[in-house]
Write an enzyme that holds these catalytic residues in place. Structure first.
Site, PDB file in Angstrom:
ATOM      1  N   ASP A 341       0.826  -1.210   0.000  1.00 66.25           N
ATOM      2  CA  ASP A 341       0.000   0.000   0.000  1.00 66.25           C
ATOM      3  C   ASP A 341       0.861   1.262   0.000  1.00 66.25           C
ATOM      4  O   ASP A 341       0.621   2.194  -0.775  1.00 66.25           O
ATOM      5  CB  ASP A 341      -0.915  -0.014   1.226  1.00 66.25           C
ATOM      6  N   ASP A 403      -8.891  -2.120   2.832  1.00 71.81           N
ATOM      7  CA  ASP A 403      -8.750  -1.477   4.139  1.00 71.81           C
ATOM      8  C   ASP A 403      -9.751  -2.013   5.149  1.00 71.81           C
ATOM      9  O   ASP A 403      -9.644  -1.725   6.342  1.00 71.81           O
ATOM     10  CB  ASP A 403      -8.930   0.042   3.998  1.00 71.81           C
TER      11      ASP A 403
END
Length: 522
Positions: A341, A403
């Protein structure tokens, strides 16, 4: 899971602004959307000059400039025949205070190079042709070109927070309870669909590595071939979300006292099990919801509600199906995706021509996309504050499914371990609260940095360190890390039950009794 970042749309090179047109001597007017590039000059909030209508002209040569030039005026010219730089240079040389370019095509950022940007000191913006026709009805026009400033943090963050934390909490509780019942109890089932509904997949380190490599490849492919692949991602989302919605609704539908009869075998000769009518009706409902979203996915007013509903159902289904067997596996998955990420949000801008991160470009949709499709693998909520820019485009706040799913798998493991150790769900509650705190930190970072944030940068440390701290405090780190007492002892307990079914072990019997009571209550 390619969109593991929290950001505000739209992330494009150009910016939206407003052009307020009014009659001379009248206070009321009308706002129109314009598209500008702040590299030329920033739009002020008090620019109020008389419009100089040159729409029959394209302003590409000095012969098209009227006698006397454009002193304290803003020319409005047609797009085409020359570059933006040639038009705005002619306008600035002849005293213009700004330039409006009317475009019959889609509004794109008026581009130039660094040298041209440094030379030009007046704002230049694009206006749609339909708006120009409406403006032409006004006589004695005055125009105020401005860019209203919007707050970075909006009330929609509260909705995103509740949806994300709620999904993680419900998914973690549901998946942990169902998985524990499946391991410690043997249910008598006569419905093959229910068996299939409770199937789980144990994630191994090799599967984690393969998954991350696939995510990287898919994200890069989407960056270079977005228009070709976006429609396939949308189709996959429709299928997966339909399955997820069915999985979430079936536990409630099967408690209904009607439509329990099954389809006659002659009507469905290729199926081994005859499905119940209510199963078929529920399947049709879930597929219909996905199709409705796919058809109306670009309706900004309400389609986001369907997308979020399908997305939450998909996340709950994945949390229930995918299982991390040890905290070691949880740490490996979260750490690798943490690096993934951060790299694709903060590092890739150094390698792209536009200077934008690959993650942000894919999540928000490339500005040069021909299809203007948006990937649905996000929860999206429109901004709730009133703004004139709502005429141009409805900005959304996005939170990627990754997420939710990545920390959610850790929450599921914590709940399973709670049930094993009978710890009053302390791991589950602590990890869920840590997830909420990590999300709040992400919102703060978004407001401070005013750019898209890799949410896993904050969620992974919060959840991992909190779980680790609880295990150290309870002196259960060896068992929590390796899953010992859960995976190995489950196998041992199974062997014992086969040899002497009348004498279950004292360690597992309280859990069995507790699960039996929960099963009866359900």
């Amino acid at each position: 899971m390619a969109n593991d970042t929290l950001l505000l749309c739209c992330q494009v090179v150009g910016e939206y602004g407003m052009a307020h047109f009014s009659d001379k001597g009248k206070s009321k007017g009308k706002d129109y959307c314009i598209f500008f590039n702040s590299e030329w000059a920033h739009l002020p909030q008090d620019l109020n000059k008389a419009i100089y209508d040159l729409t029959p002209s394209v302003l590409c040569s000095a012969s098209e400039v009227p006698e006397g030039g454009f002193p304290n005026h803003i020319p409005m010219v047609m797009r085409g025949n020359c570059t933006f730089y040639e038009k705005v240079r002619l306008a600035q040389t002849n005293g213009a205070k700004g330039l409006l370019i009317v475009s019959k095509d889609r509004l794109t950022p008026p581009a130039g190079n660094k040298t041209q940007y440094e030379e030009i000191s007046i704002p230049v913006a694009l206006l749609s042709y339909s708006d120009m026709l409406d403006i032409s009805k006004v006589r004695g026009r005055l125009v105020a070109m401005y860019a209203p400033k919007e707050p970075v943090v909006d009330y929609n963050m509260v909705i995103i927070f509740l949806m994300a934390v709620g999904t993680v909490a419900i998914g973690g509780y549901w998946a942990g309870s169902r998985d524990s019942k499946k391991r410690y109890m043997k249910h008598k089932r006569d419905d093959g669909a229910e068996k299939q509904d409770e199937e789980t997949v144990d994630v191994t380190p090799i599967m984690i590595c393969v998954f991350v490599v696939m995510c990287c490849n898919m994200l890069v492919l989407l960056y270079f071939f977005y228009d070709r692949l976006a429609i396939w991602v949308i189709a996959i989302f429709c299928v997966a979300s339909s399955v997820g919605l069915y999985s979430c609704l079936w536990p409630f539908v099967r408690r209904l006292p009607f439509c329990k009869c099954r389809i006659p075998e002659n009507n469905l000769p290729y199926l081994h099990k005859r499905p119940q009518i209510r199963m078929l009706l529920l399947s049709a409902l879930c597929i219909s919801v996905s199709i409705i979203w796919m058809v109306f996915r670009n309706e900004d007013q309400w389609a986001w509600v369907l997308q979020d509903t399908l997305g939450i159902a998909f996340c709950l289904y994945m949390l229930k199906t995918v299982r991390l067997p040890t905290f070691k596996a949880c740490t490996l998955l979260l750490t690798v995706l943490f690096v993934y990420d951060v790299f694709f949000v903060f590092i890739t801008p150094f390698f792209t021509k536009s200077g934008e991160s690959i993650m942000v470009e894919v999540a928000a949709g490339p500005s040069d996309s021909a299809t203007h499709e948006k990937l649905p693998m996000v929860l999206k909520v429109p901004r709730l504050n009133s703004s004139p820019l709502a005429l141009c485009d409805r900005p959304f706040s996005l939170l990627g499914f990754g997420d939710i799913l990545v920390p959610g798998l850790l929450v599921v493991y914590c709940h399973r371990f709670d049930i094993l150790t009978q710890s009053s769900r302390i791991y589950f509650v602590a990890c869920t609260i840590a997830y909420g705190i990590g999300l709040l930190i992400t919102f703060v970072a978004l407001a401070v940095m005013q750019m898209g944030q890799p949410a896993l940068l904050y969620l992974v440390p919060c959840t991992l360190l909190t779980s680790l701290t609880v295990a150290l405090w309870r002196r259960e780190l060896p068992q929590f890390w390796t899953g010992s007492g859960f995976v190995p002892q489950t196998t041992e307990a199974t062997n014992q039950s086969e040899d002497s079914p009348q004498q279950p072990s004292q360690e597992t019997s309280p859990v069995v009794e507790k699960d039996e009571e929960e099963n009866k209550s359900n």
